[in-house]
Design a protein around this motif. Structure first.
Motif, PDB file in Angstrom:
ATOM      1  N   GLY A  10       1.150  -1.034   0.006  1.00 35.98           N
ATOM      2  CA  GLY A  10       0.250   0.176  -0.675  1.00 35.98           C
ATOM      3  C   GLY A  10       1.126   1.043   0.158  1.00 35.98           C
ATOM      4  N   ARG A  11       2.028   1.223   0.455  1.00 41.09           N
ATOM      5  CA  ARG A  11       2.550   2.294   0.831  1.00 41.09           C
ATOM      6  C   ARG A  11       3.151   2.575  -0.264  1.00 41.09           C
ATOM      7  N   VAL A  12       4.067   1.419  -1.142  1.00 40.98           N
ATOM      8  CA  VAL A  12       4.498   1.403  -2.371  1.00 40.98           C
ATOM      9  C   VAL A  12       3.996   2.247  -3.857  1.00 40.98           C
ATOM     10  N   LEU A  13       2.297   1.871  -3.678  1.00 41.76           N
ATOM     11  CA  LEU A  13       0.723   2.207  -4.733  1.00 41.76           C
ATOM     12  C   LEU A  13       0.783   3.514  -3.944  1.00 41.76           C
ATOM     13  N   ALA A  14       1.158   4.334  -3.155  1.00 43.48           N
ATOM     14  CA  ALA A  14       0.812   5.073  -2.439  1.00 43.48           C
ATOM     15  C   ALA A  14       0.972   6.159  -3.148  1.00 43.48           C
ATOM     16  N   GLU A  15       2.633   5.772  -3.341  1.00 36.14           N
ATOM     17  CA  GLU A  15       4.026   6.629  -3.613  1.00 36.14           C
ATOM     18  C   GLU A  15       3.672   6.700  -5.071  1.00 36.14           C
ATOM     19  N   ALA A  16       2.871   5.576  -5.496  1.00 41.07           N
ATOM     20  CA  ALA A  16       3.073   5.639  -7.143  1.00 41.07           C
ATOM     21  C   ALA A  16       2.037   6.359  -8.080  1.00 41.07           C
ATOM     22  N   THR A  17       1.268   6.475  -6.858  1.00 44.62           N
ATOM     23  CA  THR A  17       0.115   7.350  -7.575  1.00 44.62           C
ATOM     24  C   THR A  17      -2.019   6.272  -8.270  1.00 44.62           C
ATOM     25  N   LEU A  18      -1.120   5.177  -7.276  1.00 45.52           N
ATOM     26  CA  LEU A  18      -2.025   4.080  -7.798  1.00 45.52           C
ATOM     27  C   LEU A  18      -3.114   3.689  -7.060  1.00 45.52           C
ATOM     28  N   GLU A  19      -3.732   2.894  -7.409  1.00 48.78           N
ATOM     29  CA  GLU A  19      -4.803   2.143  -6.147  1.00 48.78           C
ATOM     30  C   GLU A  19      -4.804   0.719  -6.454  1.00 48.78           C
ATOM     31  N   MET A  20      -4.392   0.920  -4.069  1.00 46.12           N
ATOM     32  CA  MET A  20      -4.906  -0.359  -4.034  1.00 46.12           C
ATOM     33  C   MET A  20      -6.355  -0.984  -4.569  1.00 46.12           C
ATOM     34  N   PRO A  21      -6.006  -2.589  -5.059  1.00 44.58           N
ATOM     35  CA  PRO A  21      -7.283  -2.710  -5.021  1.00 44.58           C
ATOM     36  C   PRO A  21      -8.050  -3.427  -3.416  1.00 44.58           C
ATOM     37  N   GLU A  22      -9.620  -3.434  -4.008  1.00 45.82           N
ATOM     38  CA  GLU A  22     -10.241  -3.974  -2.794  1.00 45.82           C
ATOM     39  C   GLU A  22     -10.443  -5.251  -2.877  1.00 45.82           C
ATOM     40  N   SER A  23     -10.708  -5.728  -3.747  1.00 48.52           N
ATOM     41  CA  SER A  23     -11.262  -7.038  -4.103  1.00 48.52           C
ATOM     42  C   SER A  23      -9.739  -8.395  -3.328  1.00 48.52           C
ATOM     43  N   ARG A  24     -10.813  -9.093  -2.384  1.00 45.91           N
ATOM     44  CA  ARG A  24     -10.113  -9.918  -2.142  1.00 45.91           C
ATOM     45  C   ARG A  24      -9.721 -11.953  -2.937  1.00 45.91           C
ATOM     46  N   PHE A  25     -10.484 -11.175  -4.532  1.00 45.11           N
ATOM     47  CA  PHE A  25     -11.024 -12.583  -5.023  1.00 45.11           C
ATOM     48  C   PHE A  25      -9.585 -12.885  -5.572  1.00 45.11           C
ATOM     49  N   ALA A  26      -9.246 -14.951  -5.131  1.00 43.90           N
ATOM     50  CA  ALA A  26      -7.753 -15.232  -6.237  1.00 43.90           C
ATOM     51  C   ALA A  26      -7.736 -16.295  -6.403  1.00 43.90           C
ATOM     52  N   HIS A  27      -7.489 -15.845  -7.614  1.00 44.92           N
ATOM     53  CA  HIS A  27      -6.971 -17.835  -8.162  1.00 44.92           C
ATOM     54  C   HIS A  27      -5.978 -18.492  -7.715  1.00 44.92           C
ATOM     55  N   LYS A  28      -6.462 -19.315  -7.251  1.00 46.86           N
ATOM     56  CA  LYS A  28      -5.130 -20.062  -7.245  1.00 46.86           C
ATOM     57  C   LYS A  28      -5.479 -22.021  -7.205  1.00 46.86           C
ATOM     58  N   GLY A  29      -4.245 -22.418  -6.849  1.00 48.91           N
ATOM     59  CA  GLY A  29      -4.406 -24.208  -7.669  1.00 48.91           C
ATOM     60  C   GLY A  29      -2.772 -24.324  -7.745  1.00 48.91           C
ATOM     61  N   GLY A  30      -1.620 -22.771  -7.330  1.00 48.73           N
ATOM     62  CA  GLY A  30      -0.599 -23.081  -7.570  1.00 48.73           C
ATOM     63  C   GLY A  30       0.374 -23.525  -7.185  1.00 48.73           C
ATOM     64  N   ARG A  31       0.002 -22.776  -5.757  1.00 49.96           N
ATOM     65  CA  ARG A  31       0.695 -23.738  -4.737  1.00 49.96           C
ATOM     66  C   ARG A  31       0.274 -25.091  -4.245  1.00 49.96           C
TER      67      ARG A  31
END
Lengths: 94, 253
Positions: free
Chosen positions: B204-225
């Motif tokens: 969040g700290r870095v994205l804020a500095e990058a003027t990018l908004e951190m997405p709120e969605s917690r939807f997650a693709h899974k199955g790799g690990r």
């Protein structure tokens, strides 16, 4: 070429070196990135312990056309070289 | 599942993520927008492959069936891989590659910091070596995310698109399962769910500095690990990465 990053000259002090030596140049948007780029481009093989960068435009250089007046006068003055003394072995490398 | 079986899985998860991402990043070799970035990306890729040797080497040792790091890397098929899905998605443009790197580096640094205190000395030793490399990876990728996010209108848009594409792959890093529970119980590795807060704060700290908004969605693709289902991209990576050992078994130089 307004979109080109400025050129930086890179100086690195090696593990056992006494002073920073010019190793080359690279492009980078600012000083911080120039140091990072220098780390990646010039210290991959464990060459250095300290990096200096300076924007190339800040380096003032002698002009090649002034070579004669600048350097030739010293060519004929061999007595300026300390080669007429016997240096004791104990002194080591000078 | 015995503890050694869980430990084997854990080592594969670490080693496969660094292997697949290392391979992905190496695809930039000779293609990066500027020479300096080209070399920097190649360095990162080599660091990750180096870490892979340690993780998969340990995996082979734990498994005890005589497989070494090379055999695990080059002679397993897609369904046996345990890398995070994030590491196998295509590079896209330079901005997306660096955004993926940043999202991974942030997790990697937070995770390795915990592994330094692992009850298994072999793991703490690998973490010790890797964390220095990863600290630099993170510094570099975070800087680039800020520079491009807070750059021109076009670079900002591209980073926004990269974040939107990659964010759904972040959640998998924090989805624990029985392997993680066994590792946490033995004090070998942390419960991944417990790292999310620290990760979000860092990202969040870095994205804020990058003027990018951190997405709120917690939807997650899974199955790799856990190996349940990889994306269609992994098989393509493996055909490139493994063809030489498949075509000329045991070849070496």
């Amino acid at each position: 070429m307004k979109n080109e990053w400025p050129l930086w000259e890179v100086f690195i002090r090696g593990q056992h070196g006494m002073s920073h030596r010019h190793v080359g140049s690279l492009h980078a948007p600012d000083a911080e990135m120039a140091i990072k780029n220098a780390r990646d481009v010039y210290t991959r093989r464990n060459e250095g312990v300290s990096i200096w960068v300076v924007e190339a435009r800040h380096i003032a250089a002698s002009s090649p056309s002034d070579k004669g007046p600048l350097y030739e006068p010293s060519e004929s003055k061999v007595y300026r070289h300390p080669t007429f003394f016997d240096i004791p072995d104990e002194v080591g490398a000078m | 599942m015995t503890r050694d079986e869980a430990l084997f899985e854990f080592c594969l998860r670490m080693g496969d993520s660094t292997l697949v991402l290392g391979h992905r990043v190496s695809e930039w070799c000779g293609h990066a927008p500027v020479l300096e970035e080209d070399i920097a990306l190649a360095n990162t890729a080599l660091d990750l492959i180096g870490q892979t040797q340690l993780w998969l080497g340990l995996a082979g040792e734990v498994e005890g069936k005589g497989r070494d790091a090379d055999q695990l890397a080059f002679l397993r098929d897609a369904w046996d891989f345990r890398n995070l899905l994030l590491t196998e998605v295509p590079n896209g443009d330079f901005g997306r590659t660096l955004m993926r790197q940043f999202l991974f580096d942030a997790w990697h640094s937070v995770y390795l910091a915990r592994l330094l205190k692992s009850s298994d000395k072999r793991i703490a030793d690998i973490a010790e070596k890797a964390s220095k490399e990863v600290a630099y990876h993170l510094e570099r990728s975070a800087d680039t995310v800020v520079a491009l996010g807070d750059g021109t209108e076009e670079s900002h848009q591209r980073m926004e698109a990269a974040l939107a594409y990659l964010w759904p792959y972040v959640g998998e890093m924090f989805a624990g399962d029985a392997v993680d529970a066994a590792m946490a119980e033995a004090g070998i590795a942390p419960d991944p769910a417990g790292l999310r807060e620290e990760y979000d704060a860092l990202v969040g700290r870095v994205l804020a500095e990058a003027t990018l908004e951190m997405p709120e969605s917690r939807f997650a693709h899974k199955g790799g690990r856990n190996g349940a289902m990889h994306t269609e991209h992994l098989g393509h990576i493996l055909t490139q990465m493994q063809w030489l050992q498949r075509a000329y078994p045991g070849a070496s130089w």
